[in-house]
Design a protein around this motif. Structure first.
Motif, PDB file in Angstrom:
ATOM      1  N   PRO A  97       3.327  -5.967  -6.963  1.00  0.00           N
ATOM      2  CA  PRO A  97       2.979  -4.777  -6.174  1.00  0.00           C
ATOM      3  C   PRO A  97       1.877  -3.926  -6.803  1.00  0.00           C
ATOM      4  N   VAL A  98       1.818  -3.873  -8.124  1.00  0.00           N
ATOM      5  CA  VAL A  98       0.765  -3.085  -8.777  1.00  0.00           C
ATOM      6  C   VAL A  98      -0.602  -3.693  -8.506  1.00  0.00           C
ATOM      7  N   VAL A  99      -0.696  -5.019  -8.609  1.00  0.00           N
ATOM      8  CA  VAL A  99      -1.972  -5.698  -8.341  1.00  0.00           C
ATOM      9  C   VAL A  99      -2.381  -5.515  -6.889  1.00  0.00           C
ATOM     10  N   LEU A 100      -1.438  -5.685  -5.964  1.00  0.00           N
ATOM     11  CA  LEU A 100      -1.760  -5.532  -4.548  1.00  0.00           C
ATOM     12  C   LEU A 100      -2.108  -4.081  -4.203  1.00  0.00           C
ATOM     13  N   LEU A 156      17.966 -12.839 -12.841  1.00  0.00           N
ATOM     14  CA  LEU A 156      17.541 -11.580 -12.219  1.00  0.00           C
ATOM     15  C   LEU A 156      16.361 -10.961 -12.972  1.00  0.00           C
ATOM     16  N   ALA A 157      16.349 -11.079 -14.284  1.00  0.00           N
ATOM     17  CA  ALA A 157      15.223 -10.535 -15.056  1.00  0.00           C
ATOM     18  C   ALA A 157      13.941 -11.283 -14.744  1.00  0.00           C
ATOM     19  N   SER A 158      14.040 -12.612 -14.599  1.00  0.00           N
ATOM     20  CA  SER A 158      12.858 -13.400 -14.239  1.00  0.00           C
ATOM     21  C   SER A 158      12.360 -13.052 -12.842  1.00  0.00           C
ATOM     22  N   PHE A 159      13.258 -12.652 -11.966  1.00  0.00           N
ATOM     23  CA  PHE A 159      12.861 -12.248 -10.618  1.00  0.00           C
ATOM     24  C   PHE A 159      12.297 -10.827 -10.600  1.00  0.00           C
ATOM     25  N   ALA A 160      12.754  -9.984 -11.522  1.00  0.00           N
ATOM     26  CA  ALA A 160      12.289  -8.587 -11.559  1.00  0.00           C
ATOM     27  C   ALA A 160      10.857  -8.475 -12.072  1.00  0.00           C
ATOM     28  N   VAL A 161      10.444  -9.408 -12.922  1.00  0.00           N
ATOM     29  CA  VAL A 161       9.081  -9.337 -13.479  1.00  0.00           C
ATOM     30  C   VAL A 161       8.021  -9.448 -12.387  1.00  0.00           C
ATOM     31  N   PRO A 162       8.022 -10.467 -11.531  1.00  0.00           N
ATOM     32  CA  PRO A 162       7.010 -10.483 -10.454  1.00  0.00           C
ATOM     33  C   PRO A 162       7.177  -9.343  -9.459  1.00  0.00           C
ATOM     34  N   LEU A 163       8.428  -8.885  -9.256  1.00  0.00           N
ATOM     35  CA  LEU A 163       8.621  -7.747  -8.364  1.00  0.00           C
ATOM     36  C   LEU A 163       7.965  -6.481  -8.903  1.00  0.00           C
ATOM     37  N   ALA A 164       7.849  -6.374 -10.222  1.00  0.00           N
ATOM     38  CA  ALA A 164       7.240  -5.189 -10.828  1.00  0.00           C
ATOM     39  C   ALA A 164       5.733  -5.321 -11.000  1.00  0.00           C
ATOM     40  N   VAL A 165       5.229  -6.557 -11.148  1.00  0.00           N
ATOM     41  CA  VAL A 165       3.807  -6.756 -11.445  1.00  0.00           C
ATOM     42  C   VAL A 165       2.987  -6.946 -10.175  1.00  0.00           C
ATOM     43  N   THR A 195       0.623   2.648   0.070  1.00  0.00           N
ATOM     44  CA  THR A 195       1.377   3.296  -0.993  1.00  0.00           C
ATOM     45  C   THR A 195       2.864   3.345  -0.664  1.00  0.00           C
ATOM     46  N   GLU A 196       3.206   3.505   0.609  1.00  0.00           N
ATOM     47  CA  GLU A 196       4.617   3.520   0.993  1.00  0.00           C
ATOM     48  C   GLU A 196       5.264   2.170   0.710  1.00  0.00           C
ATOM     49  N   ALA A 197       4.564   1.073   1.030  1.00  0.00           N
ATOM     50  CA  ALA A 197       5.100  -0.257   0.726  1.00  0.00           C
ATOM     51  C   ALA A 197       5.206  -0.474  -0.778  1.00  0.00           C
ATOM     52  N   PHE A 198       4.259   0.059  -1.523  1.00  0.00           N
ATOM     53  CA  PHE A 198       4.318  -0.068  -2.984  1.00  0.00           C
ATOM     54  C   PHE A 198       5.540   0.648  -3.538  1.00  0.00           C
ATOM     55  N   HIS A 199       5.812   1.844  -3.035  1.00  0.00           N
ATOM     56  CA  HIS A 199       6.984   2.578  -3.500  1.00  0.00           C
ATOM     57  C   HIS A 199       8.269   1.825  -3.172  1.00  0.00           C
ATOM     58  N   THR A 200       8.347   1.207  -1.999  1.00  0.00           N
ATOM     59  CA  THR A 200       9.541   0.447  -1.618  1.00  0.00           C
ATOM     60  C   THR A 200       9.736  -0.762  -2.531  1.00  0.00           C
ATOM     61  N   VAL A 202     -10.558   8.534  -7.568  1.00  0.00           N
ATOM     62  CA  VAL A 202     -10.148   7.936  -8.838  1.00  0.00           C
ATOM     63  C   VAL A 202      -8.883   7.118  -8.594  1.00  0.00           C
ATOM     64  N   THR A 203      -8.874   5.880  -9.091  1.00  0.00           N
ATOM     65  CA  THR A 203      -7.717   4.997  -8.967  1.00  0.00           C
ATOM     66  C   THR A 203      -6.999   4.920 -10.304  1.00  0.00           C
ATOM     67  N   THR A 204      -5.713   5.229 -10.315  1.00  0.00           N
ATOM     68  CA  THR A 204      -4.926   5.169 -11.531  1.00  0.00           C
ATOM     69  C   THR A 204      -4.550   3.722 -11.843  1.00  0.00           C
ATOM     70  N   TRP A 205      -3.951   3.512 -12.998  1.00  0.00           N
ATOM     71  CA  TRP A 205      -3.629   2.138 -13.414  1.00  0.00           C
ATOM     72  C   TRP A 205      -2.504   1.552 -12.582  1.00  0.00           C
ATOM     73  N   LEU A 206      -1.730   2.374 -11.875  1.00  0.00           N
ATOM     74  CA  LEU A 206      -0.709   1.872 -10.967  1.00  0.00           C
ATOM     75  C   LEU A 206      -1.213   1.741  -9.530  1.00  0.00           C
ATOM     76  N   GLY A 207      -2.459   2.147  -9.287  1.00  0.00           N
ATOM     77  CA  GLY A 207      -3.024   1.990  -7.957  1.00  0.00           C
ATOM     78  C   GLY A 207      -3.024   3.242  -7.110  1.00  0.00           C
ATOM     79  N   TRP A 208      -2.449   4.347  -7.596  1.00  0.00           N
ATOM     80  CA  TRP A 208      -2.513   5.592  -6.831  1.00  0.00           C
ATOM     81  C   TRP A 208      -3.945   6.118  -6.832  1.00  0.00           C
ATOM     82  N   ARG A 209      -4.308   6.791  -5.752  1.00  0.00           N
ATOM     83  CA  ARG A 209      -5.664   7.305  -5.590  1.00  0.00           C
ATOM     84  C   ARG A 209      -5.647   8.826  -5.500  1.00  0.00           C
ATOM     85  N   ASP A 210      -6.541   9.422  -6.275  1.00  0.00           N
ATOM     86  CA  ASP A 210      -6.667  10.877  -6.335  1.00  0.00           C
ATOM     87  C   ASP A 210      -8.081  11.273  -5.960  1.00  0.00           C
TER      88      ASP A 210
END
Length: 299
Positions: free
Chosen positions: A28-31, A17-26, A39-44, A187-195
């Motif tokens: 979405p940030v790149v995409l 599960l930990a090996s599966f959680a790593v790509p799930l966390a990384v 952003t809604e899909a990223f939050h999900t 401005v784009t934050t490091w997680l991809g949010w835009r302000d």
């Protein structure tokens, strides 16, 4: 007789599960940074990664306890799952800490009348937000006044925006010395949010005035203090930039041609001006001998 030592299933599933959680966390940030997903899909997807990482952490801790009691194999898998799950949960813990430190606000400005040209209509400010709490959380996010005219101050602000790498959508320089200019950027934050960021340069009684506003483009409960910290950091950098400009203007050398500098240019191939350094030491005749004022001797 050979004794069979089993490998803990808790440790096996914790590592999986930990090996599966790593790509799930990384991933979405790149995409999200590349604007491939909304952003809604990223939050999900981030929520799914949080659940998987939390489950892996639970299984890892349980596996370590069972391994200590039963003596089964799987210590490497249990510790591996624990390390990867903590790595995936670290951004969520950081976000929770930041959300508890700052007010629940997604729009911060130095003045309430500054509009964002990127948004139509501009996001409404939550009336329940305590402005005193915002000022206490971001004490340096206030209007700046500098001893520069609006066009020159706009050049300093524009250069600073370019150095920070913001994606500028609007540049409006002040048309006159007492005009008003504005810069709008994303401005784009490091997680991809835009302000959205708006900077206004105007003229006041004591010189150029700078106001700034930063607001999240995606509605959310909190911006984790990103907008307020952005205003503070930019205005502090602007203070240093303006100080450098004023110091350089004071220390700048005087223009040539002033009194005591180089001589005027020669016209017609010759000059009638005698440089004092080329003049002979003294062209006057020697002074006469002083008269003898003594009376002549009597005969």
């Amino acid at each position: 007789m050979r004794i069979l030592i089993r490998t803990s299933k808790w440790a096996i599933w914790a590592r999986r599960l930990a090996s599966f959680a790593v790509p799930l966390a990384v991933i979405p940030v790149v995409l999200h940074r590349q604007q491939v997903i909304t952003t809604e899909a990223f939050h999900t997807m981030a929520l799914v990664a949080l659940i998987v990482a939390g489950l892996s952490l639970f299984l890892s801790l349980g596996a370590l306890v069972r391994l200590w009691i039963t003596g089964d194999r799987g210590w490497d898998r249990a510790f591996g799952g624990l390390l990867l799950s903590l790595l995936c949960l670290a951004p969520f813990v950081y976000g929770f800490i930041e959300a508890s430190r700052y007010p629940r606000v997604t729009d911060v400005s130095t003045t309430p009348d500054l509009k964002l040209a990127l948004l139509a209509p501009a996001p409404s400010v939550d009336p329940t937000v305590d402005q005193a709490a915002i000022e206490a959380a971001f004490p340096n996010a206030h209007t700046r006044t500098y001893p520069l005219d609006a066009p020159r101050l706009y050049e300093v602000v524009n250069k600073l925006v370019n150095d920070w790498g913001w994606h500028v959508r609007l540049r409006q320089a002040p048309p006159t010395a007492r005009g008003t200019g504005q810069i709008d950027a994303v401005v784009t934050t490091w997680l991809g949010w835009r302000d959205a960021v708006a900077i206004r340069v105007s003229t006041g009684a004591e010189g150029g005035v700078v106001d700034m506003r930063s607001a999240s483009l995606t509605p959310s409960l909190s911006d984790l203090g990103a907008n307020g910290k952005r205003i503070e950091e930019f205005l502090l950098a602007l203070d240093s930039a303006v100080t450098t400009v004023l110091r350089n203007s004071v220390l700048a050398p005087a223009p040539q041609g002033a009194e005591g500098d180089t001589p005027p240019p020669v016209q017609g191939g010759r000059s009638d001006v005698v440089v004092p350094a080329d003049r002979p030491a003294d062209l006057r005749p020697p002074p006469p001998e002083p008269f003898d004022t003594e009376a002549p001797p009597q005969e």
